[in-house]
Design a protein around this motif. Structure first.
Motif, PDB file in Angstrom:
ATOM      1  N   ILE A  97      11.865   7.078  -8.779  1.00 34.05           N
ATOM      2  CA  ILE A  97      10.732   7.216  -7.847  1.00 34.05           C
ATOM      3  C   ILE A  97      10.306   5.838  -7.331  1.00 34.05           C
ATOM      4  O   ILE A  97      10.039   5.656  -6.131  1.00 34.05           O
ATOM      5  N   VAL A  98      10.231   4.848  -8.210  1.00 29.71           N
ATOM      6  CA  VAL A  98       9.842   3.488  -7.813  1.00 29.71           C
ATOM      7  C   VAL A  98      10.878   2.899  -6.858  1.00 29.71           C
ATOM      8  O   VAL A  98      10.533   2.248  -5.860  1.00 29.71           O
ATOM      9  N   HIS A  99      12.164   3.114  -7.135  1.00 27.49           N
ATOM     10  CA  HIS A  99      13.218   2.633  -6.225  1.00 27.49           C
ATOM     11  C   HIS A  99      13.049   3.263  -4.839  1.00 27.49           C
ATOM     12  O   HIS A  99      13.150   2.577  -3.814  1.00 27.49           O
ATOM     13  N   ARG A 100      12.823   4.566  -4.813  1.00 29.51           N
ATOM     14  CA  ARG A 100      12.658   5.243  -3.522  1.00 29.51           C
ATOM     15  C   ARG A 100      11.432   4.718  -2.782  1.00 29.51           C
ATOM     16  O   ARG A 100      11.447   4.595  -1.552  1.00 29.51           O
ATOM     17  N   LYS A 117       0.830  -1.212   0.000  1.00 31.74           N
ATOM     18  CA  LYS A 117       0.000   0.000   0.000  1.00 31.74           C
ATOM     19  C   LYS A 117       0.859   1.254   0.000  1.00 31.74           C
ATOM     20  O   LYS A 117       0.586   2.245   0.712  1.00 31.74           O
ATOM     21  N   ALA A 118       1.910   1.222  -0.795  1.00 31.72           N
ATOM     22  CA  ALA A 118       2.847   2.343  -0.888  1.00 31.72           C
ATOM     23  C   ALA A 118       2.566   3.150  -2.150  1.00 31.72           C
ATOM     24  O   ALA A 118       2.186   2.593  -3.185  1.00 31.72           O
ATOM     25  N   PRO A 119       2.759   4.457  -2.115  1.00 38.10           N
ATOM     26  CA  PRO A 119       2.552   5.282  -3.313  1.00 38.10           C
ATOM     27  C   PRO A 119       3.644   5.011  -4.345  1.00 38.10           C
ATOM     28  O   PRO A 119       4.786   4.701  -3.989  1.00 38.10           O
ATOM     29  N   LEU A 120       3.310   5.131  -5.618  1.00 36.74           N
ATOM     30  CA  LEU A 120       4.275   4.912  -6.689  1.00 36.74           C
ATOM     31  C   LEU A 120       3.759   5.539  -7.970  1.00 36.74           C
ATOM     32  O   LEU A 120       2.626   6.014  -8.032  1.00 36.74           O
ATOM     33  N   LEU A 121       4.586   5.523  -8.984  1.00 39.16           N
ATOM     34  CA  LEU A 121       4.177   5.950 -10.317  1.00 39.16           C
ATOM     35  C   LEU A 121       3.985   4.713 -11.181  1.00 39.16           C
ATOM     36  O   LEU A 121       4.913   3.911 -11.343  1.00 39.16           O
ATOM     37  N   PHE A 122       2.786   4.538 -11.713  1.00 41.17           N
ATOM     38  CA  PHE A 122       2.502   3.451 -12.636  1.00 41.17           C
ATOM     39  C   PHE A 122       2.830   3.882 -14.067  1.00 41.17           C
ATOM     40  O   PHE A 122       2.747   5.073 -14.395  1.00 41.17           O
ATOM     41  N   ARG A 123       3.172   2.910 -14.891  1.00 39.47           N
ATOM     42  CA  ARG A 123       3.267   3.140 -16.320  1.00 39.47           C
ATOM     43  C   ARG A 123       1.928   2.721 -16.902  1.00 39.47           C
ATOM     44  O   ARG A 123       1.556   1.543 -16.833  1.00 39.47           O
ATOM     45  N   VAL A 124       1.201   3.693 -17.437  1.00 38.34           N
ATOM     46  CA  VAL A 124      -0.180   3.477 -17.853  1.00 38.34           C
ATOM     47  C   VAL A 124      -0.277   3.511 -19.381  1.00 38.34           C
ATOM     48  O   VAL A 124       0.311   4.375 -20.028  1.00 38.34           O
ATOM     49  N   HIS A 125      -1.007   2.552 -19.930  1.00 40.53           N
ATOM     50  CA  HIS A 125      -1.307   2.544 -21.365  1.00 40.53           C
ATOM     51  C   HIS A 125      -2.774   2.161 -21.514  1.00 40.53           C
ATOM     52  O   HIS A 125      -3.146   1.012 -21.328  1.00 40.53           O
ATOM     53  N   GLU A 126      -3.597   3.166 -21.821  1.00 36.86           N
ATOM     54  CA  GLU A 126      -5.032   2.925 -21.905  1.00 36.86           C
ATOM     55  C   GLU A 126      -5.408   2.362 -23.277  1.00 36.86           C
ATOM     56  O   GLU A 126      -4.685   2.511 -24.257  1.00 36.86           O
ATOM     57  N   GLU A 127      -6.583   1.746 -23.333  1.00 34.73           N
ATOM     58  CA  GLU A 127      -7.023   1.146 -24.592  1.00 34.73           C
ATOM     59  C   GLU A 127      -7.382   2.229 -25.596  1.00 34.73           C
ATOM     60  O   GLU A 127      -7.607   3.390 -25.233  1.00 34.73           O
ATOM     61  N   PRO A 128      -7.459   1.879 -26.898  1.00 34.87           N
ATOM     62  CA  PRO A 128      -7.735   2.880 -27.933  1.00 34.87           C
ATOM     63  C   PRO A 128      -9.102   3.544 -27.732  1.00 34.87           C
ATOM     64  O   PRO A 128     -10.040   2.935 -27.201  1.00 34.87           O
ATOM     65  N   SER A 129      -9.212   4.779 -28.180  1.00 38.67           N
ATOM     66  CA  SER A 129     -10.490   5.482 -28.121  1.00 38.67           C
ATOM     67  C   SER A 129     -11.437   4.881 -29.149  1.00 38.67           C
ATOM     68  O   SER A 129     -11.002   4.275 -30.139  1.00 38.67           O
ATOM     69  N   PRO A 130     -12.745   5.023 -28.949  1.00 40.63           N
ATOM     70  CA  PRO A 130     -13.698   4.499 -29.931  1.00 40.63           C
ATOM     71  C   PRO A 130     -13.477   5.053 -31.336  1.00 40.63           C
ATOM     72  O   PRO A 130     -13.651   4.339 -32.326  1.00 40.63           O
ATOM     73  N   GLU A 131     -13.072   6.327 -31.427  1.00 37.85           N
ATOM     74  CA  GLU A 131     -12.843   6.935 -32.739  1.00 37.85           C
ATOM     75  C   GLU A 131     -11.662   6.286 -33.454  1.00 37.85           C
ATOM     76  O   GLU A 131     -11.748   5.950 -34.643  1.00 37.85           O
ATOM     77  N   VAL A 188       5.851  12.321  -2.287  1.00 37.39           N
ATOM     78  CA  VAL A 188       4.511  11.730  -2.328  1.00 37.39           C
ATOM     79  C   VAL A 188       3.479  12.795  -2.686  1.00 37.39           C
ATOM     80  O   VAL A 188       2.595  12.576  -3.522  1.00 37.39           O
ATOM     81  N   GLU A 189       3.599  13.956  -2.056  1.00 39.29           N
ATOM     82  CA  GLU A 189       2.630  15.032  -2.305  1.00 39.29           C
ATOM     83  C   GLU A 189       2.697  15.527  -3.746  1.00 39.29           C
ATOM     84  O   GLU A 189       1.704  16.047  -4.274  1.00 39.29           O
ATOM     85  N   GLU A 190       3.850  15.386  -4.381  1.00 38.69           N
ATOM     86  CA  GLU A 190       4.044  15.917  -5.731  1.00 38.69           C
ATOM     87  C   GLU A 190       3.977  14.836  -6.814  1.00 38.69           C
ATOM     88  O   GLU A 190       4.344  15.086  -7.963  1.00 38.69           O
ATOM     89  N   LEU A 191       3.510  13.641  -6.472  1.00 42.51           N
ATOM     90  CA  LEU A 191       3.530  12.539  -7.439  1.00 42.51           C
ATOM     91  C   LEU A 191       2.752  12.860  -8.715  1.00 42.51           C
ATOM     92  O   LEU A 191       3.224  12.578  -9.820  1.00 42.51           O
ATOM     93  N   ALA A 192       1.571  13.430  -8.579  1.00 41.43           N
ATOM     94  CA  ALA A 192       0.767  13.733  -9.774  1.00 41.43           C
ATOM     95  C   ALA A 192       1.477  14.753 -10.655  1.00 41.43           C
ATOM     96  O   ALA A 192       1.520  14.614 -11.885  1.00 41.43           O
ATOM     97  N   GLU A 193       2.049  15.761 -10.024  1.00 40.57           N
ATOM     98  CA  GLU A 193       2.780  16.794 -10.776  1.00 40.57           C
ATOM     99  C   GLU A 193       4.017  16.192 -11.444  1.00 40.57           C
ATOM    100  O   GLU A 193       4.320  16.483 -12.609  1.00 40.57           O
ATOM    101  N   THR A 194       4.729  15.340 -10.696  1.00 40.20           N
ATOM    102  CA  THR A 194       5.918  14.688 -11.254  1.00 40.20           C
ATOM    103  C   THR A 194       5.549  13.799 -12.427  1.00 40.20           C
ATOM    104  O   THR A 194       6.242  13.780 -13.455  1.00 40.20           O
ATOM    105  N   ALA A 195       4.451  13.058 -12.295  1.00 44.27           N
ATOM    106  CA  ALA A 195       4.009  12.162 -13.363  1.00 44.27           C
ATOM    107  C   ALA A 195       3.756  12.938 -14.653  1.00 44.27           C
ATOM    108  O   ALA A 195       4.181  12.526 -15.742  1.00 44.27           O
ATOM    109  N   LYS A 196       3.052  14.064 -14.538  1.00 45.02           N
ATOM    110  CA  LYS A 196       2.759  14.866 -15.729  1.00 45.02           C
ATOM    111  C   LYS A 196       4.044  15.425 -16.329  1.00 45.02           C
ATOM    112  O   LYS A 196       4.245  15.408 -17.549  1.00 45.02           O
ATOM    113  N   HIS A 197       4.935  15.911 -15.462  1.00 42.53           N
ATOM    114  CA  HIS A 197       6.168  16.516 -15.950  1.00 42.53           C
ATOM    115  C   HIS A 197       7.032  15.517 -16.711  1.00 42.53           C
ATOM    116  O   HIS A 197       7.491  15.789 -17.826  1.00 42.53           O
ATOM    117  N   ILE A 198       7.241  14.326 -16.138  1.00 37.37           N
ATOM    118  CA  ILE A 198       8.131  13.379 -16.813  1.00 37.37           C
ATOM    119  C   ILE A 198       7.455  12.739 -18.023  1.00 37.37           C
ATOM    120  O   ILE A 198       8.140  12.291 -18.948  1.00 37.37           O
TER     121      ILE A 198
END
Length: 751
Positions: free
Chosen positions: A569-572, A470-484, A590-600
Motif C-alpha cells: 500500500i505504501v509503495h502504491r 499530503k498523500a494517503p497511506l497506512l501508518f505503523r502505529v504503536h501507542e503508549e502504555p495504558s495507565p493500568e 484510498v476509500e478502503e484504507l481504514a478497512e484494510t488497516a483493520k484487516h491486515i
C-alpha cells in the motif's frame, strides 16, 4: 471525450482491447473522470450485462461468447489423430463450450491428459475447432486440498478435517487411501466433482501421528484459518508475469547494492549501499541507499494477485515452512533481488550528517542489480577480520562504509532513545524429518543492527515523504502504555527495589532508565518481561498516532512488500503521489484504507498466534520424552488458577496448577500479580526463580504441566493443612496479612 460513449462503442472497445476489461480501464479509455459520468457509466455497464451483451467476472467485463485472449486450459486426452484439445476452465457462456486445438512446438514440454496450461488463444474459423492455443507455460496441479484425521471403513474411509470451521467430511475410496491407518493425520485432495453427498478425495500424504513433528505447523495453519494454497487464477497470474522493463525507471545498475539476509532466506526484498557524502557542506556525512523490490509492478490493484495478497495480509513463518503472501514465482524469483540479475525496485537515497541525523531523502523507481547476496554472519566475519572469497573484494568499498554509516546512526539513535528491551529470541532447530534437534538463541550481530537501522530510516522517510505530498497511506502505529498497564509495571519495579516516577509524560527514555538500573541484577529479566507486557500492540492505521516504542512521530512500513500488504500500500501511495505509473494507489484503495488497516492488523495477529502455538507444540514434543526431569525457570505469569513458568534452557512456558502449589490455600492478588499462602505467608510473584519437575507434556495442545519444587533456591515451607484442602482465611484477616507480607517482601528486595 466529454460525453459518454454509446453501448456499441463500449462493446467494440472491449473486443479490440481484451486485456483491459475493468471499469477503471473503460473509464480511462473514454476520458470519463467526473463522479456523475462514472455513475452513468456504471449504469450502462449493468444494462449491457442485463441484456447479455457483456458478462461480468469479478470486476471485469467481456463478450460472453468469447474467451479471454490468455486462458487456463485443461488438456484432454489425444483424439484419434493424435491432436491435443483443451477445455477452457474460464468458460462461462451458454451452450456448448468452444473447441480449442492446442498447437505445440518442438521446444514445448510434453503435455498429457489432466495437465493445466496457460495458453494464448486465437479465434479461428475452422470447422473442427473455434480457437487455437499456443502454450505460454505449464502450470502446476492445484486441486482443492485438506488436512484431516483418517477414519477407516470397509469401503475405504473418511477424512475428518482438523479445521474447526469445516465440518464436512470427505469420502475416500479403497484405492485412494494410500493404506492410511485409522486415526492418522493425512493430507488429501479432491478426487472428483463435488456432487450430492460427501465430496470425494484421495489421500496424497500420510503424516502419521497427529501429534508428530511433521503435523505441527499444518495443524496450526488450518486451526487459525491461514490460507495456505493459492487459487488457480492467482497462480495463473503469477505464472504469466514477466520481468519488468527499464522503461522510464532510473538506471541504478551501476550502484554496488548488496542484500544481507539469513543464510536460509527464501526471498530477498531489500538491498543497501552506503558511501561517504562528498558534499563539502556535510563533512563526515554519509549517503545511504535502500532499494526494495517493486512488488507493485506485478501485483496490480484489483487483480487476482492483489485480492489474494490482501486476504492473506502477510506471510506466516513456522520452523519448518513459510506460508507466503505471494506465489513463489514472484516472491522467490521476479520480486527477489537476486545477485547479478536486473530487478525492478523502489529506492530511497538518504543523506545523513556526521551524527547520523537524516538531512534529506529522495525516492525513485529504478532498476538495480545486486552485486552480492550475503548472509549476516558472512558480513560480520568480514568486518571482524575473517573475510571470505566473496566478501574480501567488497570489504573496503561496500561493507566498511555500511558500518561507518551505522556507527553514525547510533548517535542519533541514542539521542532519540527508542525502547531498549533485551529479550533474546529462541529458534527451534529441526532435522530433515521435522524432529526438534535443539532450541538455540538467535545470534544478534552488528550486521543485524546495520540492516535494522537502515530499514527504520527508510520507513521513516516513506512516511515523511507521503506526509509532505499530503498523500494517503497506512501508518505503523504503536501507542503508549495504558495507565493500568503502566501502574502494574510501576508496582513490579517498586517491589524489586527500583523507581518509575509518576506525574510526568511517559517517554521511552524513562523506561530505558528503569531497564538500565535493573541491568546486572537478578531482576533484569523480570523488568524486561514486565516492560514488554506493559506495551500496547502495534497496528496499522490511516491516521498517524506515532510510534511510541521507536520514539518516532512518523513511521510506515515500506521495506517488505513481498511479505506484508501494508508495505505494498505504501509503495502504491508513492507511485501515485509521484506519478510513476498507472499501478499506484487506486481511488478504491484510498476509500478502503481504514478497512484494510483493520484487516491486515488482524491477519498479523493471527499469524503471531499461529506461530506461537506451533512453537509451543514443537517444544512440548521436544520435552515429551523428558517427563520427570527437573528444570530451572522463572515465574512469568500469575493467575488465580496457577503459575506460568518459563524454562531457562528451552524458553518453553509451562503451567503449575494452583492445586499442586504447596499444602495450603493461596490468596490471589490481581493488583500485584502475586499468590500468598494463607498459612505460611509464602508470596509468589513474577520474576522469582523456581525449580520445577516436568509432570506432563502434550504435543497436540502444546501444553506443559509442571510441579513446583523450590522458590528462590529454597524448598517450599511446610503447612499443617493437607494438600488441596487448606481453609481460606477470613477476607479481612487475609487482606491485613497480605499488606504486611507485601511490605516485608518489598523491604527484603530493596536490601
Amino acid at each position: 471525450m466529454e460525453k459518454l460513449p454509446s453501448k456499441s462503442q463500449i462493446v467494440q472497445w472491449l473486443a479490440d482491447n481484451p486485456t483491459l476489461t475493468s471499469k477503471r480501464d473503460i473509464a480511462r479509455a473514454f476520458g470519463i473522470k467526473g463522479g456523475d459520468l462514472r455513475i452513468e457509466l456504471k449504469r450502462m455497464l449493468k444494462e449491457l450485462e442485463a441484456e447479455g451483451a457483456l458478462v461480468k467476472a469479478e470486476r471485469s467485463y467481456r463478450d460472453p461468447a468469447a474467451l479471454p485472449p490468455v486462458s487456463i486450459l485443461k488438456v484432454l486426452a489425444p483424439d484419434g489423430d493424435g491432436d491435443l484439445f483443451g477445455d477452457a476452465m474460464e468458460w462461462t457462456g451458454e451452450g456448448t463450450a468452444p473447441r480449442i486445438l492446442i498447437i505445440t512446438k518442438a521446444s514445448d514440454p510434453a503435455l498429457g491428459q489432466g495437465d493445466r496450461i496457460l495458453a494464448r488463444l486465437e479465434p479461428v474459423g475452422g470447422k473442427d475447432h473455434n480457437y487455437e492455443a499456443r502454450l505460454i507455460r505449464k502450470l502446476g496441479h492445484n486441486p482443492l486440498k485438506l488436512l484431516g484425521i483418517f477414519r477407516s471403513e470397509s469401503e475405504g474411509g473418511r477424512v475428518v478435517p482438523v479445521d474447526k470451521k469445516n465440518d464436512k467430511e470427505w469420502r475416500v475410496l479403497r484405492d485412494g487411501t494410500m493404506d492410511a491407518r485409522d486415526g492418522e493425520l493425512v493430507e488429501a485432495e479432491q478426487a472428483g466433482p463435488r456432487r450430492m453427498g460427501l465430496p470425494q478425495a484421495r489421500i496424497t500424504a500420510r503424516l502419521g501421528d497427529p501429534s508428530g513433528p511433521r503435523a505441527i505447523s499444518l495443524i496450526a495453519i488450518h486451526q487459525h484459518g491461514i490460507p495456505d494454497q493459492f487459487p488457480d487464477k492467482v497462480v495463473a497470474e503469477a505464472d504469466a508475469a514477466t520481468p519488468a522493463p527499464l522503461a522510464k525507471r532510473e538506471d541504478m545498475r551501476d550502484l554496488a547494492l548488496v542484500t544481507i539476509d539469513p543464510p536460509d532466506a527464501r526471498d530477498r526484498d531489500d538491498a543497501v549501499l552506503a558511501m561517504p557524502d562528498p558534499d563539502p557542506a556535510n563533512i563526515g556525512g554519509h549517503i545511504v541507499w535502500v532499494a526494495i523490490a517493486d512488488v507493485a509492478h506485478y501485483v496490480r490493484p484489483g487483480s487476482e494477485l492483489d485480492r489474494e495478497a490482501k486476504k492473506r495480509g502477510n506471510s506466516s513463518y513456522f520452523p519448518d515452512r513459510v506460508v507466503p503472501m505471494l506465489p513463489d514465482t514472484l516472491s522467490g524469483d521476479l520480486c527477489s533481488l537476486h545477485e547479478n540479475v536486473d530487478r525492478a525496485c523502489m529506492a530511497v537515497r538518504m543523506v545523513l550528517d556526521a551524527h547520523g541525523r537524516k538531512i534529506s531523502h529522495r525516492f525513485t523507481r529504478g532498476m538495480m542489480r545486486s552485486v552480492a547476496s550475503l548472509s549476516y554472519a558472512q558480513v560480520q566475519n568480514a568486518i571482524d577480520g575473517s573475510a571470505d572469497d566473496v566478501t574480501a573484494p567488497l570489504l573496503d568499498d561496500v561493507l566498511r562504509p555500511l558500518y561507518a554509516a551505522y556507527q553514525a546512526t547510533k548517535q542519533a539513535r541514542n539521542e532519540r532513545q527508542p525502547l531498549d528491551l533485551d529479550l533474546p529470541e529462541r529458534k527451534i532447530v529441526l532435522s530433515d524429518e521435522g524432529k526438534v534437534l535443539a532450541v538455540d538463541f538467535y545470534e544478534r550481530l552488528d550486521a543485524h543492527k546495520v540492516i535494522e537501522e537502515f530499514m527504520i530510516l527508510a520507513n521513516v522517510s516513506a512516511a515523511e515523504e507521503l506526509n509532505r505530498l499530503k498523500a494517503p497511506l497506512l501508518f505503523r502505529v504503536h501507542e503508549e502504555p495504558s495507565p493500568e498497564k503502566l501502574q502494574a509495571l510501576r508496582e513490579v519495579a517498586e517491589a524489586s527495589g527500583f523507581v518509575l516516577s509518576k506525574g510526568q509524560v511517559l517517554k521511552t527514555s524513562h523506561l530505558n532508565q528503569l531497564l538500565a538500573a535493573a541491568e546486572g541484577t537478578e531482576f533484569y529479566e523480570l523488568i524486561n518481561v514486565s516492560t514488554l507486557r506493559a506495551m500496547t500492540q502495534a497496528y496499522y492505521s490511516p491516521q498517524n498516532f506515532g510510534h511510541f516504542g521507536l520514539a518516532l512521530r512518523n513511521y510506515a512500513h515500506f521495506t517488505s512488500p513481498i511479505r506484508r500488504y501494508s508495505d505494498l500500500i505504501v509503495h502504491r501511495a508513492l507511485i501515485a503521489a509521484h506519478g510513476w505509473g498507472n499501478d499506484g494507489l487506486a481511488q478504491q484503495d484510498v476509500e478502503e484504507l481504514a478497512e484494510t488497516a483493520k484487516h491486515i492488523s488482524d491477519t498479523e495477529r493471527r499469524s503471531m498466534v499461529a506461530e506461537r502455538d506451533t512453537n509451543d507444540r514443537y517444544l512440548a514434543a521436544y520435552l515429551a520424552d523428558r517427563v520427570g526431569a527437573i528444570f530451572d525457570g522463572r515465574v512469568s505469569g500469575v493467575q488465580r488458577f496457577g503459575l506460568f513458568v518459563k524454562l531457562d534452557d528451552s524458553g518453553a512456558d509451562g503451567l503449575i496448577p494452583i492445586r499442586s502449589v504447596g499444602r495450603e490455600f493461596f490468596h490471589f492478588d490481581a493488583d500485584t500479580q502475586t499468590l500468598m499462602g494463607a498459612d505460611t505467608g509464602l508470596t509468589i510473584g513474577i520474576g522469582q526463580r523456581v525449580k520445577v519437575r516436568l509432570a506432563d507434556a502434550v504435543p497436540v495442545t502444546g501444553g506443559l504441566i509442571l510441579e513446583l519444587l523450590e522458590i528462590d533456591d529454597r524448598a517450599l515451607p511446610k503447612s499443617h493443612a493437607p494438600r488441596g484442602r487448606g481453609s481460606p482465611r477470613k477476607p479481612g484477616k487475609a487482606a491485613a496479612k497480605s499488606r504486611a507480607v507485601k511490605r516485608k517482601v518489598s523491604r527484603q528486595r530493596r536490601k
